[in-house]
Design an enzyme around this catalytic site. Structure first.
Site, PDB file in Angstrom:
ATOM      1  N   THR A  64       0.814  -1.221   0.000  1.00  0.00           N
ATOM      2  CA  THR A  64       0.000   0.000   0.000  1.00  0.00           C
ATOM      3  C   THR A  64       0.841   1.261   0.000  1.00  0.00           C
ATOM      4  OG1 THR A  64      -1.817  -1.124   1.145  1.00  0.00           O
ATOM      5  CG2 THR A  64      -1.767   1.269   1.296  1.00  0.00           C
TER       6      THR A  64
ATOM      7  N   THR B 298      -2.813 -22.199  19.694  1.00  0.00           N
ATOM      8  CA  THR B 298      -4.141 -21.838  20.166  1.00  0.00           C
ATOM      9  C   THR B 298      -4.819 -20.828  19.252  1.00  0.00           C
ATOM     10  OG1 THR B 298      -5.424 -20.854  21.983  1.00  0.00           O
ATOM     11  CG2 THR B 298      -3.162 -20.074  21.705  1.00  0.00           C
TER      12      THR B 298
ATOM     13  N   CYS C  52      -6.707 -18.664  20.475  1.00  0.00           N
ATOM     14  CA  CYS C  52      -6.807 -17.449  21.291  1.00  0.00           C
ATOM     15  C   CYS C  52      -5.764 -16.426  20.846  1.00  0.00           C
ATOM     16  CB  CYS C  52      -6.618 -17.768  22.765  1.00  0.00           C
ATOM     17  SG  CYS C  52      -7.875 -18.873  23.445  1.00  0.00           S
TER      18      CYS C  52
END
Length: 337
Positions: free
Chosen positions: A13, A271, A273
């Site tokens: 970008t 995980t 999480c």
């Protein structure tokens, strides 16, 4: 000792311009920087050289060979510069930073990845700030690792992950405190940075032999089989629930994990999480993975686990050595190893 920085422009970008099909990478970024920054700001970048890739990349299109190309580029110019800045798209920046950290093990100078959420040529762009701060940190001789610099935060490259599609603070490092911060002064936090160690660059030809298996309720057998049973797959990064818990009542999943492990596929369990670590055996469901020889990925990010396993499998190491390396912190990717 030189203070010259090498800036490597890959696309992304930061150097894009609008087109009828949306933002696209534009060439001649060095000229764009010179015309976009006022003379005072531009002089703060000096001394520097810039290399622009022959084929610019929207980072969503990144491939494994691009990581090898970048690592070789840095290795070839390593003795000529005080540090390196890689301008890169944000979508896969964390993957590239992680891959480079494992291939450029034993750095004694900084390699800083940055980019922007708004192109340099657009109003309110964050590109100038990110570029200036990346160059400043690239001249910090106490930094011995690959980092991501974004929105004034300097993060360990193999701990960073993109957390927002449009906010200027696009990256975070949930399990590792920032290494530095750019405010009125450039603050370097030595306590969180890696110590210097012997240079040990390993830049293999990376082969696409690692799959990712993201567990979810009701996962289909076809998804499981594609990730685990494809004969070309040598490694799998599995993202499971909580502290590393699979749905062990899913008989097809558990049988496929056992089959893959028995034929030598190295499986790393991380995980789903955002923070915390895998502790296989904290729950009975996780203990089933220990019995299958599946490696607990502790608090590695998905990007770090994937790139670490890819680099290790491509390096010619034995299975035993790879399994051992996956439980050790090679360059700060694990907290408790």
């Amino acid at each position: 000792m030189t203070s010259k920085i090498l800036i490597i422009y890959t696309g992304g970008t930061i150097g894009m311009a609008p087109s009828d099909a949306g933002y696209k990478p534009q060439s001649h970024f060095a000229d764009l920087v010179k015309t976009s920054l006022n003379s005072t700001v531009y002089k703060t970048l000096a001394p520097f050289d810039m290399i622009e890739l022959d084929t610019l990349i929207d980072s969503a299109n990144i491939q494994l060979h691009h990581w090898t190309d970048l690592a070789k580029l840095i290795s070839d110019h390593y003795d000529d510069y005080a540090g390196f800045v890689i301008l890169h798209g944000t979508d896969t920046m964390a993957y590239t930073a992680s891959a480079l950290s494992f291939m450029l093990n034993g750095l004694d100078k900084p390699v800083i990845l940055t980019g922007s959420q708004i192109p340099l040529i657009q109003p309110r762009s964050d590109a100038t700030n990110n570029l200036l701060n990346a160059v400043a940190f690239a001249r910090e001789p106490r930094i011995h690792e690959v980092c991501v610099l974004f929105d004034n935060q300097l993060l360990r490259g193999n701990r960073a992950t993109k957390v927002h599609t449009s906010a200027l603070r696009a990256f975070d490092s949930p399990s590792c405190k920032p290494i530095g911060h750019a405010g009125i002064d450039i603050e370097y936090r030595a306590i969180t940075a890696l110590p210097a160690k012997p240079k040990d660059f390993i830049i293999p030809t990376l082969t696409p032999s690692v799959s990712q298996l993201v567990l979810y309720p009701g996962i289909s057998n076809a998804v499981i089989d594609a990730a685990l049973l494809d004969p070309t797959v040598k490694g799998v990064v599995m993202s499971s629930f909580g502290a590393g818990n699979p749905p062990d009542s899913n008989e097809h999943l558990m049988a496929s994990l056992a089959t893959a492990s028995a034929r030598g596929v190295i499986i790393v369990n991380i995980t789903l999480c955002h923070a915390g670590e895998v502790i296989q055996g904290a729950y009975a469901t996780g203990e089933t993975l220990n019995a299958l020889g599946i490696i607990a990925g502790a608090d590695m990010t998905a990007e770090a686990a994937f790139t670490k396993l890819t680099v290790l499998l491509s390096s010619g190491m034995s299975q035993e050595a790879i399994r051992s390396q996956l439980t050790q912190s090679i360059c700060g990717e694990l907290s408790n190893a």
